[in-house]
Design a protein around this motif. Structure first.
Motif, mmCIF file in Angstrom:
data_model
loop_
_atom_site.group_PDB
_atom_site.id
_atom_site.type_symbol
_atom_site.label_atom_id
_atom_site.label_comp_id
_atom_site.label_asym_id
_atom_site.label_seq_id
_atom_site.Cartn_x
_atom_site.Cartn_y
_atom_site.Cartn_z
ATOM 1 N N THR A 1 -14.443 -10.576 8.407
ATOM 2 C CA THR A 1 -13.873 -9.231 8.500
ATOM 3 C C THR A 1 -14.823 -8.301 9.249
ATOM 4 O O THR A 1 -14.414 -7.567 10.158
ATOM 5 C CB THR A 1 -13.581 -8.670 7.107
ATOM 6 N N THR B 1 0.836 -1.197 0.000
ATOM 7 C CA THR B 1 0.000 0.000 0.000
ATOM 8 C C THR B 1 0.875 1.253 0.000
ATOM 9 O O THR B 1 0.536 2.259 -0.618
ATOM 10 C CB THR B 1 -0.941 0.030 1.218
ATOM 11 N N VAL C 1 -6.337 -2.073 3.295
ATOM 12 C CA VAL C 1 -7.217 -2.903 2.452
ATOM 13 C C VAL C 1 -8.503 -3.254 3.185
ATOM 14 O O VAL C 1 -9.459 -3.727 2.557
ATOM 15 C CB VAL C 1 -6.510 -4.185 1.958
ATOM 16 N N LEU C 2 -8.551 -3.013 4.500
ATOM 17 C CA LEU C 2 -9.776 -3.229 5.288
ATOM 18 C C LEU C 2 -10.502 -1.920 5.562
ATOM 19 O O LEU C 2 -11.477 -1.897 6.297
ATOM 20 C CB LEU C 2 -9.435 -3.901 6.622
ATOM 21 N N ILE D 1 -3.958 -7.203 -4.537
ATOM 22 C CA ILE D 1 -5.022 -6.505 -3.806
ATOM 23 C C ILE D 1 -4.453 -5.260 -3.128
ATOM 24 O O ILE D 1 -5.055 -4.186 -3.144
ATOM 25 C CB ILE D 1 -5.652 -7.445 -2.759
ATOM 26 N N PHE D 2 -3.270 -5.403 -2.530
ATOM 27 C CA PHE D 2 -2.633 -4.288 -1.831
ATOM 28 C C PHE D 2 -2.072 -3.254 -2.811
ATOM 29 O O PHE D 2 -2.165 -2.053 -2.572
ATOM 30 C CB PHE D 2 -1.491 -4.809 -0.954
ATOM 31 N N HIS E 1 -0.956 -3.114 6.612
ATOM 32 C CA HIS E 1 -1.922 -4.096 6.124
ATOM 33 C C HIS E 1 -3.360 -3.563 6.174
ATOM 34 O O HIS E 1 -4.222 -4.024 5.433
ATOM 35 C CB HIS E 1 -1.857 -5.376 6.967
ATOM 36 N N ALA F 1 -6.099 -9.474 6.253
ATOM 37 C CA ALA F 1 -5.541 -8.781 5.089
ATOM 38 C C ALA F 1 -4.659 -9.707 4.276
ATOM 39 O O ALA F 1 -4.726 -9.731 3.030
ATOM 40 C CB ALA F 1 -4.756 -7.555 5.541
ATOM 41 N N GLY G 1 -6.452 -11.788 2.032
ATOM 42 C CA GLY G 1 -7.255 -11.107 1.018
ATOM 43 C C GLY G 1 -8.716 -11.011 1.388
ATOM 44 O O GLY G 1 -9.564 -10.730 0.538
ATOM 45 N N TRP G 2 -9.027 -11.218 2.670
ATOM 46 C CA TRP G 2 -10.417 -11.173 3.143
ATOM 47 C C TRP G 2 -10.770 -9.730 3.504
ATOM 48 O O TRP G 2 -10.790 -9.337 4.667
ATOM 49 C CB TRP G 2 -10.598 -12.076 4.360
ATOM 50 N N THR G 3 -11.083 -8.937 2.507
ATOM 51 C CA THR G 3 -11.318 -7.510 2.729
ATOM 52 C C THR G 3 -12.776 -7.182 3.033
ATOM 53 O O THR G 3 -13.053 -6.131 3.610
ATOM 54 C CB THR G 3 -10.872 -6.705 1.500
ATOM 55 N N SER G 4 -13.695 -8.061 2.649
ATOM 56 C CA SER G 4 -15.121 -7.729 2.827
ATOM 57 C C SER G 4 -15.946 -8.971 3.153
ATOM 58 O O SER G 4 -17.072 -9.113 2.690
ATOM 59 C CB SER G 4 -15.670 -7.045 1.573
#
Length: 283
Positions: free
Chosen positions: A171, A26, A201-202, A264-265, A198, A161, A164-167
């Motif tokens: 989460t 990021t 992304v959340l 993703i990041f 990290h 994060a 890759g579990w952002t949504s």
């Protein structure tokens, strides 16, 4: 005096960036966007993450190994894109790497948090190690002595994060469990500093829970501004006309996973085969 590898037209050497894993991407994303003439080398110590649960001595040792590899890539500056390493190892790295400039993410994030708050109540979401060391609280109080700082260790956010579990439902549940007690208080903060690279992304899940009246601070953009300033002060800018920007990636475990989740990041695809596997203990 010119630095090694420097010409009168600029310094073409890359900027080194490292993190315990993929969160620092990021910061790399912000750096690449702000400094299109510069080239970068990124190292993610994915075999040994998370740093946030390790002792300060262990984190410092890992950080020294990581920067040793970056120096081997002839970098002109090192960016510690890891809040935990910035909190416990910044001074040691500056001493060990001199005269190579070293930039951390704590101070830029603290400065941005102070600029954003309206009620002088700032919460810092970070790892256990960063919270334990109190680096953010100290930095915030340097800029705003009367700020009320709440530090909250959100270690599960790192794992979410990195997956890759952002949504996901997991989460949302983690965000609620961590933040609900903080915002149930009458003296709740109006600013949340994402004190781990990290966590951006959340950000959507966090913002959804706390509401739009709460300002989220991501230190990535502020860190990129600090790097641009440091490059100018040290006369280390690459200069114009250096061709397309290049980014090289190194990871200490599973390059394929790094490329898949790292996208993703980074906000863009990382090509297959673009990530080189390294062993820091051998570097």
């Amino acid at each position: 005096m010119a630095h090694p590898g420097t010409t009168m037209a600029g310094d073409p050497r890359p900027i080194g960036v490292f993190d315990s894993g993929m969160g620092g991407l990021t910061v790399l994303r912000a750096l690449a966007g702000r400094l299109p003439e510069e080239h970068f080398v990124y190292l993610g110590d994915t075999a040994r993450l998370p740093y946030g649960t390790k002792s300060p001595d262990t984190v410092s040792a890992y950080a020294l190994q990581a920067t040793h590899l970056l120096l081997g890539e002839n970098v002109k500056m090192v960016v510690i894109a890891c809040n935990t390493a910035s909190a416990v190892a910044l001074d040691a790295l500056r001493g060990a790497l001199a005269p190579v400039p070293v930039i951390g993410v704590i101070e830029p994030g603290a400065r941005a948090g102070v600029a954003a708050t309206r009620n002088k109540r700032i919460a810092v979401l970070a790892t256990e190690s960063t919270v334990r060391g109190g680096a953010y609280a100290k930095a915030i109080h340097r800029f705003m002595a009367d700020a009320e700082v709440t530090q909250l260790a959100c270690q599960v956010f790192v794992a979410l994060a990195e997956e890759g579990w952002t949504s996901t439902r997991a989460t949302a549940a983690a965000v609620e469990d961590y933040l609900e007690p903080l915002f149930a208080r009458a003296d709740a903060p109006d600013t949340l500093v994402l004190g781990c690279t990290h966590f951006p992304v959340l950000a959507a899940a966090i913002q959804h829970h706390v509401g739009d009246a709460i300002t989220l601070v991501d230190s990535a953009e502020t860190t990129a501004a600090a790097v641009a300033e440091a490059l100018a002060e040290s006369a280390l800018q690459a200069g114009v006309g250096r061709g397309p920007q290049s980014i090289r990636f190194f990871a200490t475990d599973s390059p394929e996973r790094f490329a898949r989740i790292g996208a993703i990041f980074l906000g863009s695809a990382i090509e297959d085969g673009a990530v080189t596997l390294v062993d820091l203990k051998m570097a």
